[in-house]
Write a protein that holds these residues in place. Structure first.
Motif, PDB file in Angstrom:
ATOM      1  N   MET A   1       0.831  -1.207   0.000  1.00  0.00           N
ATOM      2  CA  MET A   1       0.000   0.000   0.000  1.00  0.00           C
ATOM      3  C   MET A   1       0.869   1.263   0.000  1.00  0.00           C
ATOM      4  O   MET A   1       0.613   2.222  -0.735  1.00  0.00           O
ATOM      5  CB  MET A   1      -0.926   0.013   1.222  1.00  0.00           C
ATOM      6  N   ALA A   2       1.914   1.227   0.885  1.00  0.00           N
ATOM      7  CA  ALA A   2       2.794   2.397   0.931  1.00  0.00           C
ATOM      8  C   ALA A   2       3.504   2.603  -0.404  1.00  0.00           C
ATOM      9  O   ALA A   2       3.636   3.735  -0.896  1.00  0.00           O
ATOM     10  CB  ALA A   2       3.810   2.224   2.057  1.00  0.00           C
ATOM     11  N   THR A   3       3.955   1.494  -0.994  1.00  0.00           N
ATOM     12  CA  THR A   3       4.600   1.594  -2.313  1.00  0.00           C
ATOM     13  C   THR A   3       3.603   2.063  -3.365  1.00  0.00           C
ATOM     14  O   THR A   3       3.958   2.809  -4.288  1.00  0.00           O
ATOM     15  CB  THR A   3       5.192   0.227  -2.696  1.00  0.00           C
TER      16      THR A   3
ATOM     17  N   PHE B   1       1.187   4.182  -2.910  1.00  0.00           N
ATOM     18  CA  PHE B   1       1.110   5.652  -2.794  1.00  0.00           C
ATOM     19  C   PHE B   1       2.258   6.318  -3.539  1.00  0.00           C
ATOM     20  O   PHE B   1       2.080   7.328  -4.226  1.00  0.00           O
ATOM     21  CB  PHE B   1       1.126   6.061  -1.315  1.00  0.00           C
ATOM     22  N   LEU B   2       3.480   5.737  -3.405  1.00  0.00           N
ATOM     23  CA  LEU B   2       4.637   6.282  -4.098  1.00  0.00           C
ATOM     24  C   LEU B   2       4.467   6.177  -5.613  1.00  0.00           C
ATOM     25  O   LEU B   2       4.721   7.130  -6.362  1.00  0.00           O
ATOM     26  CB  LEU B   2       5.899   5.550  -3.651  1.00  0.00           C
ATOM     27  N   VAL B   3       4.011   5.010  -6.058  1.00  0.00           N
ATOM     28  CA  VAL B   3       3.795   4.815  -7.493  1.00  0.00           C
ATOM     29  C   VAL B   3       2.722   5.784  -8.010  1.00  0.00           C
ATOM     30  O   VAL B   3       2.848   6.393  -9.083  1.00  0.00           O
ATOM     31  CB  VAL B   3       3.402   3.356  -7.787  1.00  0.00           C
ATOM     32  N   GLY B   4       1.639   5.945  -7.210  1.00  0.00           N
ATOM     33  CA  GLY B   4       0.582   6.864  -7.630  1.00  0.00           C
ATOM     34  C   GLY B   4       1.084   8.289  -7.743  1.00  0.00           C
ATOM     35  O   GLY B   4       0.761   9.008  -8.727  1.00  0.00           O
ATOM     36  N   ALA B   5       1.879   8.739  -6.766  1.00  0.00           N
ATOM     37  CA  ALA B   5       2.424  10.094  -6.811  1.00  0.00           C
ATOM     38  C   ALA B   5       3.345  10.261  -8.016  1.00  0.00           C
ATOM     39  O   ALA B   5       3.351  11.313  -8.684  1.00  0.00           O
ATOM     40  CB  ALA B   5       3.174  10.397  -5.517  1.00  0.00           C
ATOM     41  N   THR B   6       4.110   9.210  -8.340  1.00  0.00           N
ATOM     42  CA  THR B   6       5.017   9.263  -9.480  1.00  0.00           C
ATOM     43  C   THR B   6       4.235   9.378 -10.785  1.00  0.00           C
ATOM     44  O   THR B   6       4.581  10.181 -11.684  1.00  0.00           O
ATOM     45  CB  THR B   6       5.912   8.013  -9.496  1.00  0.00           C
ATOM     46  N   VAL B   7       3.183   8.582 -10.912  1.00  0.00           N
ATOM     47  CA  VAL B   7       2.364   8.622 -12.126  1.00  0.00           C
ATOM     48  C   VAL B   7       1.744  10.011 -12.306  1.00  0.00           C
ATOM     49  O   VAL B   7       1.749  10.593 -13.414  1.00  0.00           O
ATOM     50  CB  VAL B   7       1.279   7.538 -12.078  1.00  0.00           C
ATOM     51  N   VAL B   8       1.211  10.576 -11.213  1.00  0.00           N
ATOM     52  CA  VAL B   8       0.596  11.907 -11.301  1.00  0.00           C
ATOM     53  C   VAL B   8       1.655  12.952 -11.682  1.00  0.00           C
ATOM     54  O   VAL B   8       1.403  13.844 -12.528  1.00  0.00           O
ATOM     55  CB  VAL B   8      -0.068  12.272  -9.959  1.00  0.00           C
TER      56      VAL B   8
ATOM     57  N   HIS C   1       7.488  -7.593  13.509  1.00  0.00           N
ATOM     58  CA  HIS C   1       6.603  -7.217  14.615  1.00  0.00           C
ATOM     59  C   HIS C   1       6.079  -5.793  14.466  1.00  0.00           C
ATOM     60  O   HIS C   1       4.896  -5.541  14.734  1.00  0.00           O
ATOM     61  CB  HIS C   1       7.354  -7.365  15.937  1.00  0.00           C
ATOM     62  N   VAL C   2       6.931  -4.860  14.047  1.00  0.00           N
ATOM     63  CA  VAL C   2       6.514  -3.452  14.001  1.00  0.00           C
ATOM     64  C   VAL C   2       6.452  -2.921  12.571  1.00  0.00           C
ATOM     65  O   VAL C   2       6.086  -1.758  12.363  1.00  0.00           O
ATOM     66  CB  VAL C   2       7.485  -2.567  14.830  1.00  0.00           C
ATOM     67  N   GLY C   3       6.800  -3.777  11.599  1.00  0.00           N
ATOM     68  CA  GLY C   3       6.877  -3.287  10.217  1.00  0.00           C
ATOM     69  C   GLY C   3       5.562  -2.728   9.690  1.00  0.00           C
ATOM     70  O   GLY C   3       5.542  -1.720   8.971  1.00  0.00           O
ATOM     71  N   ARG C   4       4.439  -3.351  10.040  1.00  0.00           N
ATOM     72  CA  ARG C   4       3.139  -2.889   9.531  1.00  0.00           C
ATOM     73  C   ARG C   4       2.868  -1.448   9.978  1.00  0.00           C
ATOM     74  O   ARG C   4       2.418  -0.615   9.179  1.00  0.00           O
ATOM     75  CB  ARG C   4       2.030  -3.816  10.020  1.00  0.00           C
ATOM     76  N   ASP C   5       3.161  -1.170  11.252  1.00  0.00           N
ATOM     77  CA  ASP C   5       2.951   0.201  11.728  1.00  0.00           C
ATOM     78  C   ASP C   5       3.912   1.172  11.050  1.00  0.00           C
ATOM     79  O   ASP C   5       3.550   2.323  10.768  1.00  0.00           O
ATOM     80  CB  ASP C   5       3.145   0.260  13.243  1.00  0.00           C
TER      81      ASP C   5
ATOM     82  N   ARG D   1       5.431   5.648   6.053  1.00  0.00           N
ATOM     83  CA  ARG D   1       5.666   5.917   4.627  1.00  0.00           C
ATOM     84  C   ARG D   1       4.435   6.530   3.973  1.00  0.00           C
ATOM     85  O   ARG D   1       4.529   7.479   3.183  1.00  0.00           O
ATOM     86  CB  ARG D   1       6.053   4.622   3.920  1.00  0.00           C
ATOM     87  N   ILE D   2       3.252   5.982   4.287  1.00  0.00           N
ATOM     88  CA  ILE D   2       2.018   6.522   3.715  1.00  0.00           C
ATOM     89  C   ILE D   2       1.821   7.970   4.173  1.00  0.00           C
ATOM     90  O   ILE D   2       1.509   8.869   3.374  1.00  0.00           O
ATOM     91  CB  ILE D   2       0.818   5.648   4.130  1.00  0.00           C
ATOM     92  N   ASN D   3       2.004   8.177   5.497  1.00  0.00           N
ATOM     93  CA  ASN D   3       1.858   9.534   6.009  1.00  0.00           C
ATOM     94  C   ASN D   3       2.880  10.472   5.386  1.00  0.00           C
ATOM     95  O   ASN D   3       2.591  11.655   5.145  1.00  0.00           O
ATOM     96  CB  ASN D   3       2.013   9.536   7.534  1.00  0.00           C
ATOM     97  N   GLY D   4       4.094   9.953   5.156  1.00  0.00           N
ATOM     98  CA  GLY D   4       5.116  10.790   4.503  1.00  0.00           C
ATOM     99  C   GLY D   4       4.681  11.222   3.115  1.00  0.00           C
ATOM    100  O   GLY D   4       4.922  12.372   2.712  1.00  0.00           O
TER     101      GLY D   4
END
Length: 400
Positions: free
Chosen positions: A1-3, A5-12, A369-373, A378-381
């Motif tokens: 999902m975070a990736t 968002f990055l791909v979407g921002a790149t496409v735009v 253990h904490v990777g999901r959070d 990344r999404i917030n960034g």
């Protein structure tokens, strides 16, 4: 999902750049392009930050990356220190224990009959496990070494003599002498037939029977009179003689070599008996059988006594404020002592455990253990970066 968002921002961003390259793009395209560009920067920056915690981004050994792998031991030491200073300090432990009101809660819980029976059942289980774990041969050897052989090692004469002297000094023999005198008198009352039978057996054949009866009756009356006098008179000569004999015997047991040796001979005869030699085995076998039968039977006297004792302890803790205060103070002092003396060793478990971890494996476990959070960072960034870029671009357009 975070990736995504990055791909979407790149496409735009690429779409807006393409529209602007044609020269006829609407003014709003610049705002969207600025937001997408800043979102890309934010997404990449946070991806780098999150990845740098666990590994080298793209496998490039950039300084200050793969932090957890490099700092694993320092993290373990820091975690141990944090726990020791914030959770294992005497003051913190004392405050928590006082707030917990351990004695009162324990008393109320133990005073409940159901809980007392549960404790008795658990005690029975522990006893059964302990008894079954013990090897019969080992227990018998311990009992034999600690009790039977300990009894047989020293001389019996001197200690028995000292105990007898102490009892005689306190006049304890009087009760025994009185008991013997009473029994002798009781026996003399019914000894007429025995005396008559002995006289008839041992008297000359020419002696008339009426003479035998006369002699037997006389002896019987004299015997009854004598034993009655001994029974009634605490200062009778026979009783004084018996006391004197006991004092002399007690002294001989302590000082006379011949008497001491006779006592040793008696001891050796007693210890040589098969019953004594197997006393440890017999005692343990009987004790083990009784214990196992008692712990298996819910209605046994052992479990009943344990439950009653638990209830009494619980009621005392529940109803006696002074006792509760004392118990709480004991618990607090004990916990503070343990923490002050062994707090470092306790928290060292954390440090040593983390030190034993493989660096790659530890990093992977923490990441899982904490990777999901962290992905939401990344999404917030991406989102925050887009908003920041849009704001900066808008301000720039307004000003210039």
């Amino acid at each position: 999902m975070a990736t995504g968002f990055l791909v979407g921002a790149t496409v735009v961003f690429l779409a807006c750049t393409w529209l602007q390259s044609r020269g006829d793009a609407a003014p709003w395209v610049g705002y969207v392009r600025a937001a997408a560009e800043a979102g890309m920067v934010g997404a990449l920056a946070d991806w780098f930050a999150v990845t740098a915690l666990f590994k080298h981004p793209l496998g490039i050994p950039i300084p200050h990356t793969a932090i957890i792998k490099r700092k694993k031991d320092q993290l373990g030491e820091g975690l141990g220190t944090f726990v020791r200073e914030n959770f294992m300090s005497p003051d913190v432990i004392a405050t928590k224990l006082r707030d917990a009101d351990v004695a009162s809660r324990t008393g109320k819980w133990l005073a409940d009959e159901r809980n007392a029976e549960r404790v008795a059942a658990e005690v029975a289980t522990v006893l059964r496990v302990l008894v079954e774990m013990l090897r019969d041969e080992d227990v018998q050897q311990v009992l034999d070494r600690m009790i039977v052989k300990r009894i047989a090692e020293p001389q019996w004469g001197p200690p028995i003599g000292r105990v007898l002297t102490s009892l005689l000094d306190e006049g304890r023999q009087e009760a025994l002498l009185q008991l013997l005198a009473d029994r002798a008198f009781q026996w003399s009352l019914n000894s007429g037939e025995v005396i008559e039978r002995v006289i008839e057996r041992d008297s000359p054949t020419w002696s008339p029977r009426w003479v035998d009866h006369l002699v037997g009756d006389r002896i019987h009356r004299e015997l009854m009179d004598f034993t009655d006098k001994v029974r009634r008179d605490p200062n009778h000569e026979l009783r004084r003689s018996a006391t004197k004999f006991l004092f002399e015997f007690a002294g001989d047991l302590q000082n006379d070599a011949a008497t001491i040796q006779r006592a040793e001979n008696v001891k050796e005869q007693i210890m040589a008996r098969d019953e004594v030699a197997r006393a440890a085995e017999t005692a343990w076998t009987a004790a083990k059988r009784i214990l196992l039968e008692s712990v298996e039977d819910p209605s046994s006297a052992l479990r009943g006594r344990v439950a009653d004792t638990v209830i009494r302890i619980g009621e005392s803790l529940r109803d006696d404020a002074d006792l509760r205060t004392k118990v709480d103070a004991w618990i607090v002092r004990g916990a503070q002592h343990l923490v002050s003396q062994y707090g470092t060793e306790i928290t060292a478990i954390i440090t040593e455990t983390i030190e034993r971890w493989d660096a790659d494996e530890a990093s992977r476990r923490i990441e899982l253990h904490v990777g999901r959070d962290l992905q939401f960072i990344r999404i917030n960034g991406t989102v925050v970066g887009s908003l920041a870029g849009l704001t900066i671009y808008t301000i720039a357009q307004v000003l210039f």
